[in-house]
Design a protein around this motif. Structure first.
Motif, PDB file in Angstrom:
ATOM      1  N   GLN A  66       0.832  -1.205   0.000  1.00 50.48           N
ATOM      2  CA  GLN A  66       0.000   0.000   0.000  1.00 50.48           C
ATOM      3  C   GLN A  66       0.869   1.259   0.000  1.00 50.48           C
ATOM      4  O   GLN A  66       0.594   2.219  -0.727  1.00 50.48           O
ATOM      5  CB  GLN A  66      -0.935  -0.011   1.207  1.00 50.48           C
ATOM      6  N   ARG A  67       1.944   1.261   0.812  1.00 56.62           N
ATOM      7  CA  ARG A  67       2.850   2.408   0.818  1.00 56.62           C
ATOM      8  C   ARG A  67       3.531   2.567  -0.538  1.00 56.62           C
ATOM      9  O   ARG A  67       3.678   3.686  -1.042  1.00 56.62           O
ATOM     10  CB  ARG A  67       3.907   2.257   1.920  1.00 56.62           C
ATOM     11  N   ARG A 101       2.357   1.657  -3.497  1.00 56.73           N
ATOM     12  CA  ARG A 101       1.364   2.156  -4.464  1.00 56.73           C
ATOM     13  C   ARG A 101       1.050   3.624  -4.262  1.00 56.73           C
ATOM     14  O   ARG A 101       0.723   4.341  -5.199  1.00 56.73           O
ATOM     15  CB  ARG A 101       0.088   1.334  -4.382  1.00 56.73           C
ATOM     16  N   SER A 102       1.147   4.105  -3.005  1.00 54.38           N
ATOM     17  CA  SER A 102       0.851   5.518  -2.741  1.00 54.38           C
ATOM     18  C   SER A 102       2.064   6.415  -2.987  1.00 54.38           C
ATOM     19  O   SER A 102       1.957   7.628  -2.873  1.00 54.38           O
ATOM     20  CB  SER A 102       0.358   5.692  -1.299  1.00 54.38           C
ATOM     21  N   ALA A 153       4.836   6.388  -1.197  1.00 56.11           N
ATOM     22  CA  ALA A 153       5.612   6.614   0.023  1.00 56.11           C
ATOM     23  C   ALA A 153       6.834   5.700   0.011  1.00 56.11           C
ATOM     24  O   ALA A 153       6.819   4.641  -0.607  1.00 56.11           O
ATOM     25  CB  ALA A 153       4.754   6.315   1.248  1.00 56.11           C
TER      26      ALA A 153
END
Length: 190
Positions: free
Chosen positions: A33-34, A36-37, A39
């Motif tokens: 998730q990080r 993909r965002s 970060a």
């Protein structure tokens, strides 16, 4: 092949493996998730110590599998469903409707092969979404625990997939001279 040029089949394999890793590992899911965002992924957030995971069964002794039955199944899927032709085709230039129409034919052929050569039944008889309790000593090869797995049995949770079990295999017998690695002969029209 470089890391930036992964083949279509390699991407499918990566996607399926990543999918199951995300389902089974919350920390891995958070890293994805990080990523993909946008970060940074190298620095994982500091978290409370993880609960003690459930004990895993001892690793079973591995046995060598003969590839002949797998090659024979691939041959049947190719013969009746054109499975390999479909998977090896670069579908990027086709419309979703064309791909869907082809997938319908491949699906029907694959289903025919499975029903003709295998007797398959669910591992669990309950409906998906049902609450189930797994007693101590449950068959961990037939039921996989997912989510927040801590402690020891009995475990109570929601059945997310009934699983599949093969009760009977009816593959055709092969002549000793048969080359199982040729899963679809080349065709030459005269």
């Amino acid at each position: 092949m470089t890391d930036s040029n992964v083949s279509f089949l390699g991407r499918i394999s990566l996607a399926v493996g990543t999918f199951f890793s995300i389902l089974g590992d919350g920390e891995f899911a958070a890293r994805v998730q990080r990523l993909r965002s946008g970060a940074p992924v190298t620095q994982a957030p500091v978290a409370a110590p993880a609960p003690t995971p459930a004990p895993q069964p001892a690793a079973p002794a591995l046995k060598q599998a003969s590839p002949d039955a797998a090659l024979q199944l691939l041959g049947l899927l190719q013969r009746d469903a054109r499975f390999i032709d479909f998977v090896e085709e670069d579908v990027a230039g086709y419309s979703d409707a064309d791909i869907g129409a082809a997938a319908r034919v491949v699906h029907g052929g694959c289903r025919t092969v499975l029903r003709e050569h295998f007797t398959i039944r669910p591992v669990r008889e309950e409906a998906e979404g049902s609450r189930v309790t797994l007693p101590e000593g449950f068959d961990a090869t037939a039921v996989r625990l997912t989510g927040n797995v801590v402690g020891k049995a009995p475990f109570t949770g929601s059945l997310s997939h009934r699983g599949w079990r093969v009760d009977d295999v009816r593959l055709p017998k092969l002549a000793a001279s048969h080359d199982a690695s040729v899963i679809a002969a080349a065709e030459v029209e005269l």
